[in-house]
Scaffold this motif. Structure first.
Motif, PDB file in Angstrom:
ATOM      1  N   ASP A 395       0.759  -1.163  -0.031  1.00 23.84           N
ATOM      2  CA  ASP A 395      -0.092   0.151   0.048  1.00 23.84           C
ATOM      3  C   ASP A 395       1.025   1.064   0.154  1.00 23.84           C
ATOM      4  OD1 ASP A 395      -1.532   2.114   0.783  1.00 23.84           O
ATOM      5  OD2 ASP A 395      -2.574   1.062   2.222  1.00 23.84           O
ATOM      6  N   THR A 400       1.815  13.726  -5.968  1.00 24.20           N
ATOM      7  CA  THR A 400       2.285  14.249  -7.391  1.00 24.20           C
ATOM      8  C   THR A 400       3.777  14.996  -6.907  1.00 24.20           C
ATOM      9  OG1 THR A 400       0.240  14.393  -8.176  1.00 24.20           O
ATOM     10  CG2 THR A 400       1.916  15.830  -9.300  1.00 24.20           C
ATOM     11  N   ASP A 485      -1.859  15.512   4.196  1.00 21.68           N
ATOM     12  CA  ASP A 485      -2.678  14.409   4.520  1.00 21.68           C
ATOM     13  C   ASP A 485      -2.590  14.311   6.168  1.00 21.68           C
ATOM     14  OD1 ASP A 485      -3.761  13.018   2.410  1.00 21.68           O
ATOM     15  OD2 ASP A 485      -1.578  12.552   1.944  1.00 21.68           O
ATOM     16  N   ARG A 511      -7.273  13.871  -7.862  1.00 21.74           N
ATOM     17  CA  ARG A 511      -7.484  15.175  -6.935  1.00 21.74           C
ATOM     18  C   ARG A 511      -8.188  16.079  -7.440  1.00 21.74           C
ATOM     19  NH1 ARG A 511      -1.388  16.122  -4.765  1.00 21.74           N
ATOM     20  NH2 ARG A 511      -2.124  17.988  -4.270  1.00 21.74           N
TER      21      ARG A 511
HETATM   22  C1  WTA Z   1      -3.662  10.211  -1.416  1.00 16.78           C
HETATM   23  C2  WTA Z   1      -0.943  10.061  -6.210  1.00 16.78           C
HETATM   24  C3  WTA Z   1      -3.860   6.802   1.336  1.00 16.78           C
HETATM   25  C4  WTA Z   1      -3.260  11.217  -0.458  1.00 16.78           C
HETATM   26  C5  WTA Z   1       0.405   9.193  -6.090  1.00 16.78           C
HETATM   27  C6  WTA Z   1      -2.298  11.970  -1.223  1.00 16.78           C
HETATM   28  C7  WTA Z   1      -3.080   7.907  -0.654  1.00 16.78           C
HETATM   29  C8  WTA Z   1      -2.909  12.108  -2.606  1.00 16.78           C
HETATM   30  C9  WTA Z   1      -2.206   6.843  -1.050  1.00 16.78           C
HETATM   31  C10 WTA Z   1      -1.895  12.399  -3.605  1.00 16.78           C
HETATM   32  C11 WTA Z   1      -2.307   5.777  -0.120  1.00 16.78           C
HETATM   33  C12 WTA Z   1      -1.973   8.605  -2.239  1.00 16.78           C
HETATM   34  N1  WTA Z   1      -3.015   5.547   1.102  1.00 16.78           N
HETATM   35  N2  WTA Z   1      -3.978   7.768   0.574  1.00 16.78           N
HETATM   36  N3  WTA Z   1      -1.541   4.656  -0.448  1.00 16.78           N
HETATM   37  N4  WTA Z   1      -1.773   7.341  -1.812  1.00 16.78           N
HETATM   38  N5  WTA Z   1      -2.925   9.017  -1.535  1.00 16.78           N
HETATM   39  O1  WTA Z   1      -1.097  13.594  -6.167  1.00 16.78           O
HETATM   40  O2  WTA Z   1      -4.426  11.881   0.046  1.00 16.78           O
HETATM   41  O3  WTA Z   1      -2.541  12.217  -7.361  1.00 16.78           O
HETATM   42  O4  WTA Z   1      -2.184  13.080  -0.724  1.00 16.78           O
HETATM   43  O5  WTA Z   1      -0.617  11.135  -6.131  1.00 16.78           O
HETATM   44  O6  WTA Z   1      -3.489  10.744  -2.824  1.00 16.78           O
HETATM   45  O7  WTA Z   1      -2.599  12.225  -5.037  1.00 16.78           O
HETATM   46  P1  WTA Z   1      -1.840  12.426  -6.267  1.00 16.78           P
END
Ligand code: WTA
Length: 634
Positions: A395, A400, A485, A511
């Motif tokens: 997990d 980004t 987060d 997002r």
């Molecule tokens: C969420 C995606 C829980 C989190 C790679 C973060 C997650 C946002 C997880 C970033 C995970 C991403 N467990 N929440 N394993 N992975 N998030 O920028 O809120 O599209 O801040 O990047 O996704 O989203 P982004």
């Protein structure tokens, strides 16, 4: 040498060293790559400006490291397996040598069309081989790529092109996703009406549609490629030269262009890919994300190719022609490492186990998830039905902005716990802060997740607006990178990500800022004001609930919902459409005019009491009115 961790003891040792001697730790890893000139200093940083420099003075080209570096040892190894949308269409295998040649040709095309070092190129393409080729070709000529996910609207494309003043666009005639056909070139043409900086448009033929070509501006990619030479000397890039821009939503204003570097990003993408998935030379790796998102950049293209892996590029969707499509591809290509999003798992879970039970899935060794918190039920389903109880699930938590995975188990090494991203990777120093910015020590604590030391893959700035980068990520808690987060550290020191603590909604792993969606909705001529919140959704993770205040001549709610859908699709993209539009007579506002979103979130989540202190509201009665209206929609 610790470039690949194999035991939990080695993980502990690597982690300790990465904290005690971060520069020596990362310098050793960086030496795996080909540098045209070695770096002078490994790290210089301060989080106040912020200014972060890794491997300063080093000169390299990431495309050489993804391609040329492998030619001698694995030139005939398959680099990319392209699996088309339609299972009856043939898949394609592209070796490292062939990919090298294709990238060189494309680099020549870019060069011949006036693109050079530092120029910005917008890429709006479906998941076809031209997409990774375009990224690597930009990198090879030193241009900065800005990929726009091919589900965004023309308005969203125009905003991004204008922000980065892109000179050239690479797109396709059309695309297919499941049973749908989308006229991609038309969408781009509309966007370009407002983009005077774009001088050239290169069009890949995917559907062989009869598209309008603007003379002097547009050219078909295939005819350009035929004219191009098959060698291209890679441009020498400084380690800190930007490699790409990728736009992402925050809690305020328009999406920001997150800027990633060349050297640090390379070292980080490679190290995290190899270690998290415990990659082995004969693995077949498949990440189901779209290259339009960071996951695709780092873990379809750069990470796997830097490692010399075989990476699957999938054009389709999980549910077409049926819910067995993913598993069919796994069996067909003998995929051993599989990386997807919780939303896809939940969608397939909802379809029932028959579709997955039809396939062997015996090649699978490691499973991964990314993008949003994974609920225990989905985790168990994934583990049982897909991994047959024998594959570890990583997990992976990251963003980004972070360029690569920050907190995640190492497959088969870190003890797993459903719903936990578990432990930080070497080089990553997470802390939990309370609202005052005090570090919460010990275990069994919950707070705002921040990182207190730089890692090579982190963002360097936001395009054209460094102050915004500082304000968003480094000013909320001085001295720390703030992730947005919330997280919990349990009694064993394992991290569980709770979700965003700001006004960002995560819909199917994508997002969106609430303000961004509200701005779109407010363009409706009969909507006076709106407030958007996220609410728990069984498949998407979060759904979008829009409360709107209408002016007297507004149409009925059903008609209004259809018009809002159309508006949001036009201004952002179909993926940002609200699930619910509720007309309300007013919004719960404080005397100072601030909307109390906490209350709106609770109502959308179906809560009927526990709204906390509502005495500061200008009109406390409005809460009941909104609640009654919401009940019929739940
Ligand atoms: C969420 C995606 C829980 C989190 C790679 C973060 C997650 C946002 C997880 C970033 C995970 C991403 N467990 N929440 N394993 N992975 N998030 O920028 O809120 O599209 O801040 O990047 O996704 O989203 P982004």
């Amino acid at each position: 040498m610790h470039s690949r961790i194999r035991t939990f003891g080695e993980y502990r040792a690597a982690y300790k060293r990465s904290v005690e001697e971060p520069e020596a730790f990362w310098a050793e890893l960086a030496r795996r790559f080909s540098w045209k000139k070695p770096w002078d200093t490994t790290l210089e940083w301060n989080f106040a400006e912020p200014s972060i420099q890794w491997f300063r003075g080093g000169v390299l080209n990431i495309s050489e490291n993804c391609l040329d570096r492998h030619l001698q040892e694995r030139g005939d190894k398959v680099a990319l397996i392209w699996e088309p949308n339609d299972p009856t269409e043939a898949s394609q295998k592209i070796t490292y040598r062939q990919l090298h040649e294709r990238v060189c040709r494309m680099a020549n095309v870019l060069h011949n069309n006036g693109v050079g070092k530092g120029d910005r190129v917008c890429i709006y393409l479906p998941m076809i081989p031209e997409l990774p080729v375009a990224l690597l070709a930009c990198a090879r000529v030193g241009a900065i790529h800005s990929v726009v996910f091919a589900g965004f609207s023309s308005r969203a494309i125009a905003d991004r092109i204008q922000d980065a003043a892109c000179k050239l666009v690479i797109t396709a005639d059309g695309m297919c996703r499941g049973a749908k056909r989308i006229p991609v070139k038309e969408v781009v043409d509309e966007a370009l009406q407002e983009c005077p900086t774009v001088k050239r448009v290169l069009v890949a033929k995917r559907l062989h549609l009869d598209v309008a070509m603007k003379p002097g501006r547009d050219a078909f990619l295939d005819s350009e490629l035929r004219k191009a030479a098959q060698k291209f000397e890679a441009e020498p890039m400084d380690s800190e030269d930007p490699l790409f821009i990728l736009y992402t939503s925050g809690s305020t204003g328009k999406p920001k262009g997150v800027v990633h570097s060349s050297g640090g990003y390379m070292v980080y993408a490679d190290y995290t890919f190899r270690n998290v998935f415990q990659y082995e030379e004969d693995d077949v790796y498949w990440c189901t994300a779209d290259i339009g998102w960071i996951t695709g950049h780092s873990y379809i293209v750069y990470g796997p190719l830097l490692a010399g892996a075989t990476s699957v590029l999938f054009e389709g969707i999980p549910t077409w022609p049926d819910g067995g499509r993913f598993w069919e591809v796994v069996d067909k290509h003998r995929v051993s490492l599989f990386y997807t999003a919780p939303t896809a798992i939940r969608a397939l879970m909802a379809a029932g186990p028959e579709d997955v039970e039809r396939y062997k899935l015996s090649s699978l060794r490691v499973l991964g998830t990314v993008g949003e918190p994974i609920n225990e039920e989905a985790w168990e389903w994934y583990h049982h039905y897909v991994g047959k109880g024998r594959c570890p699930i990583v997990d992976t938590w990251w963003q980004t902005e972070t360029g690569g995975i920050l907190i995640s188990p190492l497959a088969g090494i870190t003890p797993l716990k459903a719903g936990f991203a578990t432990l930080p990777l070497p080089g990553v120093q997470p802390v939990l802060l309370d609202a005052e910015g005090t570090e919460l020590a010990g275990r069994g604590v919950e707070g705002n997740l921040c990182i207190k030391f730089p890692w090579p893959g982190m963002l360097r700035t936001t395009w054209g607006d460094h102050e915004r980068c500082r304000q968003t990520y480094f000013a909320p808690y001085p001295g720390y990178y703030f992730t947005g987060d919330g997280a919990r550290r349990d009694e064993e020191g394992h991290y569980r990500i709770i979700g965003r603590v700001d006004d960002v909604i995560n819909v199917s792993g994508h997002r969106f800022g609430t303000a961004e969606i509200e701005n779109a909705i407010n363009e409706h001529e009969y909507i006076a004001e709106s407030a958007v919140v996220g609410y728990p959704h069984p498949i998407k993770g979060q759904g979008i609930w829009a409360y709107v205040i209408c002016t007297p001549r507004a149409p009925g709610e059903e008609q209004l919902q259809a018009e809002v859908d159309e508006l949001v699709s036009k201004l952002i993209g179909r993926i940002a459409k609200p699930d619910v539009v509720q007309v309300v007579p007013g919004l719960p506002k404080t005397r100072s005019g601030k909307i109390m979103r906490r209350i709106l979130r609770k109502i959308a989540a179906g809560e009927t009491d526990n709204f906390g202190d509502t005495s500061t509201l200008l009109d406390p009665e409005i809460v009941d009115t909104i609640k009654e209206g919401a009940l019929v929609k739940l």
